[in-house]
Design a protein around this motif. Structure first.
Motif, short mmCIF file in Angstrom:
data_model
loop_
_atom_site.label_atom_id
_atom_site.label_comp_id
_atom_site.label_asym_id
_atom_site.label_seq_id
_atom_site.Cartn_x
_atom_site.Cartn_y
_atom_site.Cartn_z
N PRO A 95 -59.23 10.62 32.27
CA PRO A 95 -57.99 9.86 32.18
C PRO A 95 -57.89 9.14 30.84
CG PRO A 95 -59.58 8.62 33.44
CD PRO A 95 -60.22 9.96 33.15
N ALA A 96 -56.74 8.61 30.56
CA ALA A 96 -56.57 7.81 29.34
C ALA A 96 -57.29 6.48 29.51
CB ALA A 96 -55.08 7.59 29.07
N SER A 97 -57.76 5.94 28.40
CA SER A 97 -58.46 4.66 28.47
C SER A 97 -57.50 3.54 28.82
CB SER A 97 -59.14 4.36 27.13
OG SER A 97 -58.17 4.19 26.11
N THR A 98 -58.04 2.50 29.42
CA THR A 98 -57.25 1.33 29.79
C THR A 98 -57.99 0.08 29.31
OG1 THR A 98 -58.35 1.07 31.93
CG2 THR A 98 -56.40 2.50 31.86
N LEU A 99 -57.34 -1.05 29.39
CA LEU A 99 -57.99 -2.30 29.02
C LEU A 99 -59.19 -2.54 29.92
CD1 LEU A 99 -58.10 -4.95 27.43
CD2 LEU A 99 -56.51 -5.93 29.10
N ASP A 100 -59.04 -2.22 31.21
CA ASP A 100 -60.13 -2.41 32.16
C ASP A 100 -61.34 -1.56 31.80
OD1 ASP A 100 -61.24 -3.41 34.74
OD2 ASP A 100 -61.15 -1.29 35.26
N SER A 101 -61.11 -0.29 31.44
CA SER A 101 -62.23 0.59 31.11
C SER A 101 -62.93 0.13 29.84
CB SER A 101 -61.75 2.04 30.96
OG SER A 101 -60.92 2.20 29.82
N ARG A 102 -62.17 -0.37 28.87
CA ARG A 102 -62.79 -0.83 27.62
C ARG A 102 -63.59 -2.11 27.83
NH1 ARG A 102 -57.74 1.12 25.63
NH2 ARG A 102 -56.82 -0.96 25.77
N VAL A 103 -63.03 -3.04 28.60
CA VAL A 103 -63.73 -4.30 28.87
C VAL A 103 -64.98 -4.04 29.70
CG1 VAL A 103 -63.60 -6.52 30.06
CG2 VAL A 103 -61.69 -5.75 28.65
N THR A 104 -64.86 -3.16 30.71
CA THR A 104 -66.01 -2.85 31.56
C THR A 104 -67.15 -2.25 30.75
OG1 THR A 104 -64.59 -2.48 33.49
CG2 THR A 104 -66.79 -1.51 33.55
N GLU A 105 -66.83 -1.36 29.81
CA GLU A 105 -67.89 -0.76 29.00
C GLU A 105 -68.57 -1.80 28.13
OE1 GLU A 105 -68.83 2.95 25.98
OE2 GLU A 105 -66.75 2.35 26.29
N LEU A 106 -67.78 -2.71 27.57
CA LEU A 106 -68.38 -3.77 26.75
C LEU A 106 -69.33 -4.63 27.57
CD1 LEU A 106 -65.27 -4.94 24.67
CD2 LEU A 106 -67.28 -3.74 23.81
N ILE A 107 -68.92 -4.96 28.79
CA ILE A 107 -69.76 -5.80 29.65
C ILE A 107 -71.02 -5.04 30.06
CG2 ILE A 107 -69.91 -6.97 31.88
CD1 ILE A 107 -66.96 -7.64 31.62
N GLU A 108 -70.86 -3.77 30.44
CA GLU A 108 -72.02 -2.97 30.84
C GLU A 108 -73.03 -2.87 29.72
OE1 GLU A 108 -71.98 0.62 32.92
OE2 GLU A 108 -70.22 0.17 34.14
N GLU A 109 -72.56 -2.66 28.50
CA GLU A 109 -73.48 -2.55 27.37
C GLU A 109 -74.18 -3.87 27.12
OE1 GLU A 109 -75.71 -0.98 24.37
OE2 GLU A 109 -74.45 0.09 25.81
N GLN A 110 -73.45 -4.99 27.23
CA GLN A 110 -74.06 -6.30 27.01
C GLN A 110 -75.10 -6.59 28.09
OE1 GLN A 110 -73.59 -8.33 24.32
NE2 GLN A 110 -75.36 -9.36 25.21
N GLY A 118 -78.82 10.01 37.66
CA GLY A 118 -78.06 11.05 36.98
C GLY A 118 -76.56 10.82 37.11
N ALA A 119 -76.13 10.46 38.31
CA ALA A 119 -74.70 10.19 38.55
C ALA A 119 -74.23 8.98 37.77
CB ALA A 119 -74.45 10.00 40.05
N ARG A 120 -75.07 7.94 37.70
CA ARG A 120 -74.68 6.74 36.97
C ARG A 120 -74.58 7.03 35.47
NH1 ARG A 120 -72.46 3.84 36.38
NH2 ARG A 120 -73.49 1.91 35.75
N LEU A 121 -75.50 7.83 34.95
CA LEU A 121 -75.41 8.20 33.54
C LEU A 121 -74.16 9.02 33.27
CD1 LEU A 121 -79.16 9.01 32.87
CD2 LEU A 121 -77.80 7.32 31.61
N PHE A 122 -73.81 9.86 34.22
CA PHE A 122 -72.59 10.66 34.07
C PHE A 122 -71.36 9.75 34.03
CE2 PHE A 122 -69.02 13.15 35.64
CZ PHE A 122 -69.14 14.33 34.92
N GLU A 123 -71.31 8.77 34.92
CA GLU A 123 -70.18 7.82 34.95
C GLU A 123 -70.11 7.04 33.65
OE1 GLU A 123 -70.88 5.37 38.31
OE2 GLU A 123 -70.62 6.98 39.78
N ARG A 124 -71.28 6.61 33.16
CA ARG A 124 -71.32 5.82 31.92
C ARG A 124 -70.83 6.65 30.74
NH1 ARG A 124 -71.04 3.05 28.07
NH2 ARG A 124 -72.52 1.49 27.31
N ALA A 125 -71.28 7.91 30.67
CA ALA A 125 -70.86 8.78 29.58
C ALA A 125 -69.38 9.10 29.66
CB ALA A 125 -71.68 10.07 29.61
#
Length: 245
Positions: A190-205, A135-142
């Motif tokens: 918080p505002a999005s950052t390059l790190d947050s965008r790259v991390t999401e792309l990697i997590e999804e892949q 549940g916590a991990r899904l919250f972080e992902r969302a």
């Protein structure tokens, strides 16, 4: 949030589990097993609608009450699943090795453009998958997805007795306001950052790759089971024939 190298390393380690036969060790449910360092969470589309329905319909009445805020009947859950908007909202899921959806989250975007920077979070976890932090991990992902999508406020509407959900929100730094039997949690993102965008792309892949590997492993073990069944049948026929001679 995971670093890219940690994501890749954890994904490779998790892949070893797919080589274990699906029934091996599953009867020893009493023996606790640590949750993997990486939990592959993938975005779900309309083609996952049936599995979403199966997951939600498998919830006990008490869990349905906590998830929806009322004692949802089968027909009501079916209507909820049928009306899921995969184009506007985001739905995330966690699959086990049998490709069963064991946890899912629904990030609902506001329909009113005046509240376009807000989203609401809801989550459900199968009883057999509790206690692993899903549940916590899904919250972080969302929350990460909402951040990268320009959302600055995430809401969690929950019954005050839903201690697990409120704990997740509180640990994330959300402000919780109680009103009788219901509670509202507000999390400023918080505002999005390059790190947050790259991390999401990697997590999804990683999650997409994990799903494909699980699908292949399931097909492989199913094939072996069929082969073994044929062999057992052949041996039985041979033994029967020998006994008659």
């Amino acid at each position: 949030m995971y670093e890219a190298t940690s994501l890749i390393k954890a994904s490779l380690e998790a892949g070893r589990e797919l080589l274990r036969p699906p029934n091996e060790g599953e009867s020893t449910a009493a023996i606790p097993r640590a949750a993997p360092s990486l939990v592959p969470i993938r975005s779900l589309g309309a083609n996952h609608r049936e599995r979403i329905a199966t997951h939600l319909l498998s919830l006990e009445p008490a869990d349905r009450y906590l998830r929806f805020g009322y004692s949802a009947q089968d027909a009501q859950i079916q209507r909820y699943v049928e009306t899921l908007n995969f184009e506007r909202d985001e739905i995330f899921g966690i699959y086990n090795r049998k490709l069963e959806l064991i946890a899912m989250a629904h990030l609902v975007y506001a329909k009113n453009e005046a509240h376009g920077s807000c989203a609401e979070f809801g989550v459900s976890v199968s009883p057999t998958a509790r206690g692993k932090g899903y549940g916590a991990r899904l919250f972080e992902r969302a929350a990460m997805h909402a951040t990268n999508d320009g959302i600055n406020m995430m809401f969690i509407h929950a019954l005050s007795e839903n201690a697990a959900m409120l704990k997740i929100a509180r640990n994330a730094g959300a402000r919780i306001e109680r009103d009788g039997t219901e509670s509202e949690a507000y999390l400023q993102l918080p505002a999005s950052t390059l790190d947050s965008r790259v991390t999401e792309l990697i997590e999804e892949q990683v999650a997409q790759t994990d799903y494909r590997l699980k699908a292949q492993a399931k097909q492989f073990w199913s094939f072996l089971a069929d082969v073994q069944a044929v062999r057992r049948g052949a041996v039985a026929d041979h033994s029967s024939m020998s006994s008659r001679l």
